[in-house]
Design a protein around this motif. Structure first.
Motif, mmCIF file in Angstrom:
data_model
loop_
_atom_site.group_PDB
_atom_site.id
_atom_site.type_symbol
_atom_site.label_atom_id
_atom_site.label_comp_id
_atom_site.label_asym_id
_atom_site.label_seq_id
_atom_site.Cartn_x
_atom_site.Cartn_y
_atom_site.Cartn_z
ATOM 1 N N PHE A 1 -23.502 -53.729 38.369
ATOM 2 C CA PHE A 1 -22.326 -54.542 38.086
ATOM 3 C C PHE A 1 -21.890 -54.265 36.658
ATOM 4 N N ILE A 2 -20.690 -53.693 36.489
ATOM 5 C CA ILE A 2 -20.197 -53.346 35.169
ATOM 6 C C ILE A 2 -19.307 -54.442 34.606
ATOM 7 N N GLY A 3 -18.634 -55.182 35.468
ATOM 8 C CA GLY A 3 -17.717 -56.217 35.000
ATOM 9 C C GLY A 3 -16.397 -55.630 34.560
ATOM 10 N N PHE A 4 -15.796 -56.199 33.520
ATOM 11 C CA PHE A 4 -14.484 -55.747 33.053
ATOM 12 C C PHE A 4 -14.621 -54.507 32.169
ATOM 13 N N ASP B 1 -19.498 -42.826 31.097
ATOM 14 C CA ASP B 1 -20.904 -43.228 31.008
ATOM 15 C C ASP B 1 -21.500 -43.503 32.392
ATOM 16 N N TRP B 2 -20.644 -43.825 33.367
ATOM 17 C CA TRP B 2 -21.103 -44.204 34.699
ATOM 18 C C TRP B 2 -20.820 -43.140 35.758
ATOM 19 N N LEU C 1 -20.964 -48.852 42.201
ATOM 20 C CA LEU C 1 -20.528 -49.484 40.964
ATOM 21 C C LEU C 1 -19.529 -50.599 41.270
ATOM 22 N N ILE C 2 -19.674 -51.732 40.582
ATOM 23 C CA ILE C 2 -18.800 -52.873 40.835
ATOM 24 C C ILE C 2 -18.102 -53.264 39.539
ATOM 25 N N PHE C 3 -16.773 -53.315 39.606
ATOM 26 C CA PHE C 3 -15.955 -53.640 38.441
ATOM 27 C C PHE C 3 -15.087 -54.863 38.737
ATOM 28 N N TYR C 4 -14.816 -55.673 37.714
ATOM 29 C CA TYR C 4 -13.761 -56.666 37.761
ATOM 30 C C TYR C 4 -12.559 -56.080 37.020
#
Length: 279
Positions: free
Chosen positions: A133-136, A150-151, A158-161
């Motif tokens: 979970f990377i977020g924003f 980096d990812w 991968l999970i992004f907001y």
């Protein structure tokens, strides 16, 4: 004197029916509710006839409020922490309060419930055995590109907001860094009336969002497939791709590298664009 408890209470991310009975009873029984925004939480509390006093607790006042709340619990009061929606601390305030509770031997009790990240992963149709979970992402293009790089070699999902006004820019940068063919799922307005769950390659997903302004509104979670290729395979050609691009047009440079590596020209071209934005 017996110390109070700190309850971390998950609230609905959209559909109010998703709140648990335990969450409602906890919010009614505690002495104080710490809210990210008392006005937003007030609507939820009024709906369920919860009359417990509230206090604002967010990133801008956490330093002063943490001390006050810890003092209340040390004196015997129990406190519930809630965010505007979903599970507190997941891209929301609360870490300092929970940390301080542990440091002061105050028991922390999770009251589980809705979480946009988990809901999106469960419905995305992508591998869920391993994920990050990377977020924003950073708001500006340069920082966002560097963060995505980096990812880009990670094999897990991968999970992004993302904020609605940045969704097109973020998808554009994901196409440049991850490649247009990387699978991804747009999860928008989860559990709400106009919920969208759309799984497409990133390039097609970008066009889908561009062509429908409704997809540029609301709460957004992006779930992106991991990199199935070995990092060495993807990165080995970077130096000479940049060198060739100094002498030839980008598309010609990408075509040459694609012929040599056997990789897709579109993926090489997207990689070159990403490298040029950073360098």
């Amino acid at each position: 004197m017996t110390k109070g408890l700190l309850y971390i209470v998950a609230t609905p991310i959209g559909n109010l029916s998703d709140i648990t009975e335990r969450a409602i009873s906890t919010l009614k029984s505690v002495d104080l509710i710490a809210c990210e925004d008392t006005r937003t939480s007030g609507k939820l509390l009024n709906y369920f006839n919860i009359a417990t006093p509230t206090i604002a607790y967010h990133e801008h006042n956490a330093d002063t409020q943490t001390t006050k709340i810890i003092e209340r619990m040390a004196a015997g009061d129990s406190v519930a922490l809630i965010s505007d929606a979903g599970t507190p601390l997941v891209s929301d305030p609360g870490f300092r309060l929970v940390k301080a509770a542990h440091e002061n031997d105050i028991t922390v009790v999770p009251i589980v419930g809705a979480c946009a990240m988990v809901a999106a992963l469960s419905a995305a149709g992508l591998a869920s055995d391993k994920f990050s979970f990377i977020g924003f992402l950073p708001a500006k293009t340069h920082g966002r590109i560097k963060a995505l790089q980096d990812w880009q070699d990670r094999s897990e999902t991968l999970i992004f907001y993302e904020a609605p006004h940045r969704i097109i820019d973020s998808l554009t940068d994901m196409v440049a860094v991850f490649g247009a063919q990387r699978e991804a799922t747009l999860c928008r307005e989860l559990t709400k009336t106009f919920e969208t769950i759309k799984k497409l390659p990133l390039g097609e997903l970008l066009e889908f969002v561009k062509n429908d302004s409704n997809q540029q509104k609301g709460e957004i979670v992006l779930v992106v497939a991991g990199n199935e290729r070995a990092p060495a395979e993807q990165m080995a050609y970077d130096d000479w791709l940049i060198a060739i691009a100094k002498e030839l047009p980008p598309k010609k440079a990408a075509a040459i590298v694609a012929d040599v590596t056997g990789l897709k020209k579109s993926a090489i071209y997207d990689r070159l664009l990403a490298l040029q934005q950073v360098n």
